[in-house]
Design a protein around this motif. Structure first.
Motif, short mmCIF file in Angstrom:
data_model
loop_
_atom_site.label_atom_id
_atom_site.label_comp_id
_atom_site.label_asym_id
_atom_site.label_seq_id
_atom_site.Cartn_x
_atom_site.Cartn_y
_atom_site.Cartn_z
N VAL A 283 0.85 -1.20 0.00
CA VAL A 283 0.00 0.00 0.00
C VAL A 283 0.88 1.24 0.00
CG1 VAL A 283 -1.85 -1.13 1.32
CG2 VAL A 283 -0.11 0.18 2.55
N GLN A 284 0.27 2.37 -0.36
CA GLN A 284 0.95 3.66 -0.22
C GLN A 284 0.36 4.31 1.03
OE1 GLN A 284 1.80 5.60 -4.20
NE2 GLN A 284 -0.35 5.09 -4.45
N ILE A 285 1.23 4.80 1.88
CA ILE A 285 0.73 5.32 3.14
C ILE A 285 1.57 6.52 3.57
CG2 ILE A 285 2.18 3.88 4.68
CD1 ILE A 285 -0.46 3.33 6.28
N ARG A 286 1.03 7.36 4.45
CA ARG A 286 1.82 8.48 4.99
C ARG A 286 2.55 8.01 6.23
NH1 ARG A 286 0.72 14.34 4.61
NH2 ARG A 286 1.08 14.45 6.83
N TRP A 287 3.76 8.60 6.43
CA TRP A 287 4.58 8.22 7.59
C TRP A 287 3.81 8.40 8.89
CZ3 TRP A 287 5.34 12.13 4.19
CH2 TRP A 287 4.98 13.40 4.65
N ASP A 288 2.92 9.43 8.97
CA ASP A 288 2.28 9.73 10.26
C ASP A 288 1.29 8.66 10.71
OD1 ASP A 288 0.44 10.38 8.40
OD2 ASP A 288 0.06 12.43 9.10
N LYS A 289 0.93 7.75 9.80
CA LYS A 289 0.04 6.65 10.21
C LYS A 289 0.76 5.72 11.17
CE LYS A 289 -3.56 7.76 7.77
NZ LYS A 289 -4.51 8.60 8.47
N ALA A 290 2.09 5.85 11.26
CA ALA A 290 2.85 5.00 12.18
C ALA A 290 2.47 5.25 13.63
CB ALA A 290 4.34 5.24 11.98
N LYS A 291 1.84 6.41 13.89
CA LYS A 291 1.45 6.72 15.27
C LYS A 291 0.28 5.83 15.71
CE LYS A 291 2.54 11.61 14.70
NZ LYS A 291 1.93 12.84 14.26
N ASP A 292 -0.39 5.25 14.73
CA ASP A 292 -1.60 4.49 15.01
C ASP A 292 -1.27 2.99 15.13
OD1 ASP A 292 -4.11 3.34 15.03
OD2 ASP A 292 -4.94 4.68 13.50
N ARG A 293 -0.93 2.58 16.35
CA ARG A 293 -0.51 1.19 16.58
C ARG A 293 -1.56 0.18 16.15
NH1 ARG A 293 3.72 1.10 20.45
NH2 ARG A 293 5.25 2.40 19.39
N GLU A 294 -2.81 0.49 16.46
CA GLU A 294 -3.88 -0.46 16.14
C GLU A 294 -3.97 -0.66 14.62
OE1 GLU A 294 -7.78 0.74 17.40
OE2 GLU A 294 -8.68 -1.17 16.79
N LEU A 295 -3.82 0.44 13.90
CA LEU A 295 -3.89 0.35 12.43
C LEU A 295 -2.74 -0.53 11.91
CD1 LEU A 295 -5.19 1.32 9.72
CD2 LEU A 295 -3.52 3.18 9.74
N LEU A 296 -1.53 -0.26 12.40
CA LEU A 296 -0.37 -1.02 11.92
C LEU A 296 -0.54 -2.51 12.20
CD1 LEU A 296 2.85 1.06 12.55
CD2 LEU A 296 1.09 1.32 10.84
N LEU A 332 11.81 10.25 10.34
CA LEU A 332 12.74 9.16 10.70
C LEU A 332 12.19 8.31 11.84
CD1 LEU A 332 16.40 10.48 10.77
CD2 LEU A 332 15.49 8.58 9.48
N ALA A 333 11.74 9.01 12.87
CA ALA A 333 11.25 8.29 14.05
C ALA A 333 10.05 7.42 13.68
CB ALA A 333 10.86 9.30 15.12
N LEU A 334 9.19 7.95 12.85
CA LEU A 334 7.98 7.20 12.52
C LEU A 334 8.27 6.02 11.58
CD1 LEU A 334 5.45 10.15 12.31
CD2 LEU A 334 5.66 8.44 14.09
N THR A 335 9.29 6.18 10.74
CA THR A 335 9.64 5.07 9.84
C THR A 335 10.06 3.85 10.68
OG1 THR A 335 10.44 6.70 8.30
CG2 THR A 335 11.07 4.45 7.85
N LYS A 336 10.76 4.13 11.77
CA LYS A 336 11.21 3.03 12.64
C LYS A 336 10.01 2.23 13.14
CE LYS A 336 15.74 4.41 13.70
NZ LYS A 336 16.26 5.71 14.11
N GLU A 337 8.91 2.94 13.38
CA GLU A 337 7.70 2.25 13.88
C GLU A 337 7.20 1.24 12.84
OE1 GLU A 337 6.42 2.46 16.92
OE2 GLU A 337 8.11 3.78 17.35
N PHE A 338 7.27 1.63 11.58
CA PHE A 338 6.83 0.69 10.52
C PHE A 338 7.71 -0.56 10.54
CE2 PHE A 338 4.83 4.47 8.49
CZ PHE A 338 3.57 3.94 8.29
N HIS A 339 9.02 -0.36 10.68
CA HIS A 339 9.92 -1.51 10.72
C HIS A 339 9.64 -2.38 11.94
CE1 HIS A 339 12.97 0.28 7.76
NE2 HIS A 339 12.37 -0.75 7.20
N LYS A 340 9.43 -1.72 13.08
CA LYS A 340 9.17 -2.49 14.30
C LYS A 340 7.94 -3.38 14.12
CE LYS A 340 10.76 0.60 17.85
NZ LYS A 340 10.19 1.67 18.66
N SER A 341 6.97 -2.88 13.38
CA SER A 341 5.75 -3.66 13.17
C SER A 341 5.94 -4.73 12.09
CB SER A 341 4.59 -2.76 12.76
OG SER A 341 4.37 -1.80 13.74
N GLY A 342 7.12 -4.78 11.48
CA GLY A 342 7.40 -5.86 10.53
C GLY A 342 7.15 -5.52 9.08
#
Ligand code: B12
Length: 524
Positions: A283-296, A332-342
């Protein structure tokens, strides 16, 4: 008008070949464009019409090829003649090919209709003077049916909203058509209509339009959505009829309408459990969606493995000029969240974005390159694409640069160069065109290197280490798979760049550029 004594007519929609080999050529061989498939699927429901789509970038199943590139349309016309030809103009870079196809068919008495994102402003007249009989403006599913009824003599063309044609040499534009809001009325996209193509990655959609209002993008307008049920139906239809496994949700911004998106993810997760098959989605997504743990977490459970993020730039001032309201550190910080979620993260960047009028920003090219390299490394992006800014037709960026007489005339640097790999306007001083183009090569060259062939081999030997992860096979697999996949892609990227460069050298783009610069200078 069509011959009404004939019992059935044929509409052939052609997706024109990409003009040059580029980073998208390989992807194009395994996918197709969704828009023309939607239009063809609508026509399939019409009585008395046969319809097919020919994707010139994907002719892998007995597709007749012309020696000069693209499909062999002479052969196709002999085999089963089309009465009307539709032409997909969604990518400006394919427009010169589109006009050549229009000429080929019109010379043989076939009516030509074009549609897609390129056709805005003066490009509508350009098309009508380049062998296109009708231009469909905006969405095509309903307009095409009415237009075909016009060609059958059942309707007057002036009654069809959202089209343009020539009348006594003058361009006539009918009133605009309202954007589609009820997608449930439309048939599901039927990819069987794409003759000759082998599709591995299926494009699907739920939401059209985007409210982000980026200066360089053509996708605008209030987002209009289909139901999650409909997207799931598109996917399950493809799983069951095509044995599809890989999907790309083409919506510009996944995660808009949070609750509906969550519902879709849950439905897709349950569907996969029920059929006992794991699907893979990007999918194409905005970095700020990384704040939404439930979504990820819901996205991961639904099988979404890859997120493509338009970072655009790691330079604060450039982000401001693009109207991206974000700071590089936050990205940068939010990209890390995407990686953490796999997730695997594909980063999309633009290099050398021109500053808004009045803004003085002078950063040496070397320093800009450093910013990009540093950001890419820190963000640990899995894959990247760095493109030059494209002043796409209809965008505010194009209008702004045109007003400043900075866009190279299309007569010199033609539409075929609008694929993000070529400089198309005078960059902000003191940066030169050559520096701008060279910088992209340098950044991409550092990311996609030959050395990754050795890493692939090393990684294969490390496979037995999976034994240490027998307690958690999924985590072990991901640890092993991610670097292996990335090395493979990085080596593949190196091969692509090498091929692109060698073709570029043969092409003589430099001369065209110099001519364009001289013309700009004269015009000032
Ligand atoms: C998937 C996608 C890709 C894929 C595949 C592209 C393809 N279609 O073959 C890939 C990854 C390869 C790709 C690459 C690029 N892309 Co792209 N991509 C998209 C994306 C996200 C979705 C396209 C889609 O499926 N849309 C949904 C369908 C339903 O809409 P549609 O295509 O507009 O079709 C409707 C109408 O236009 C019309 N219509 C279309 N065709 C026809 C034909 C007829 C006969 C009729 C009557 C009507 C009609 O009816 C359709 C149904 O309503 C769009 C953005 C977007 N949301 O559209 C960008 C978009 C198409 N890409 C764009 C660009 C610029 C690029 C790149 C240059 C990279 C970049 N800088 O962003 C490269 C170019 C590659 C090249 N060789 O030139 C631009 C194109 C604008 C333009 N004028 O060229 C878009 C619009 C995004 C933007 N930034 O504005 N892209």
């Amino acid at each position: 008008m069509l011959d009404t004594t004939v019992k059935r007519h044929r509409l052939r929609i052609v997706i024109p070949a990409y003009p040059a080999f580029n980073i998208y050529s390989r992807i194009a061989k395994g996918t197709t464009a969704l828009g023309p498939v939607c239009v063809a699927s609508a026509v399939k429901e019409m009585e008395g019409w046969d319809v097919e789509v020919i994707d010139e970038n994907n002719l892998r199943r007995y597709g007749p090829r012309a020696p000069s590139g693209g499909a062999d349309h002479e052969f196709l016309q002999q085999l089963r003649a089309a009465d009307v030809v539709g032409l997909y103009g969604g990518l400006t870079s394919t427009i010169p090919r589109l006009y050549r196809l229009a000429q080929f068919y019109r010379d043989r008495g076939v009516t030509t209709i074009a549609g897609g994102q390129h056709f805005v402003d003066e490009n509508i007249a350009e098309a009508l003077h380049s062998h296109v009989d009708y231009v469909v403006l905006g969405e095509g599913e309903e307009a095409i049916k009415e237009l075909l009824a016009v060609l059958e003599g059942k309707k007057d063309r002036g009654e069809v909203k959202g089209i343009a044609y020539l009348e006594k040499g003058k361009v006539v534009r009918t009133p605009a058509r309202e954007p589609i809001t009820d997608f449930d009325r439309l048939p599901l996209p039927d990819f069987s209509l794409v003759r000759y193509a082998k599709v591995k990655l299926y494009p699907v959609e739920r939401i059209r339009g985007c409210g982000m209002d980026c200066e360089f993008c053509t996708v605008k307008g209030r987002p209009r959505s289909a139901s999650p049920e409909r997207l799931l139906e598109s996917i399950s239809f493809l799983v069951e009829t095509k044995d599809a496994r890989h999907f790309f949700i083409v919506d510009d911004l996944f995660g808009q309408q949070r609750e509906e998106t969550l519902r879709f993810c849950r439905m897709l997760r349950d569907y996969q459990k029920k059929i006992g098959r794991r699907l893979d989605l990007s999918v194409q997504i905005r970095w700020d969606k990384a704040k939404d743990r439930e979504l990820l977490s819901s996205m991961r459970q639904a099988g979404i493995s890859t997120v493509a993020i338009g970072f655009e730039s790691p330079i604060k001032e450039e982000l401001e000029a693009m109207r991206k309201r974000v700071r590089p550190q936050e990205m940068l910080a939010l990209t890390k969240e995407f990686h953490k979620s796999g997730f695997l993260v594909h980063g999309m960047f633009i290099f050398g974005y021109p500053m808004a009028e009045g803004v003085v920003f002078r950063m040496p090219v070397k320093e800009r390159i450093k910013h990009y390299r540093r950001f890419i490394a820190k963000a640990q992006l899995d894959t990247v694409q760095i493109l030059l800014p494209v002043p796409l037709p209809g965008t505010e960026l194009r209008h702004r640069l045109k007003k400043q007489s900075r866009v190279y005339p299309v007569g010199d640097v033609g539409w075929e160069y609008y694929d993000g790999n070529f400089p198309l306007f005078e960059p902000d001083r003191p940066m030169t065109t050559e520096e701008m183009q060279g910088a992209v090569k340098k950044i991409m060259g550092r990311f996609y290197e030959f050395k990754y062939i050795f890493m692939i081999v090393l990684n294969v030997f490390s496979f037995p280490a999976m034994i240490f992860f027998l307690h958690n096979i999924e985590s072990g697999w991901r640890r092993w798979y991610r670097p292996w996949r990335n090395y493979l892609l990085r080596f593949g990227g190196w091969l692509t760049m090498k091929e692109w460069l060698s073709r570029y050298k043969k092409e003589g783009f430099g001369e065209k550029l110099q001519k364009a610069k001289r013309h700009l200078e004269k015009g000032r």
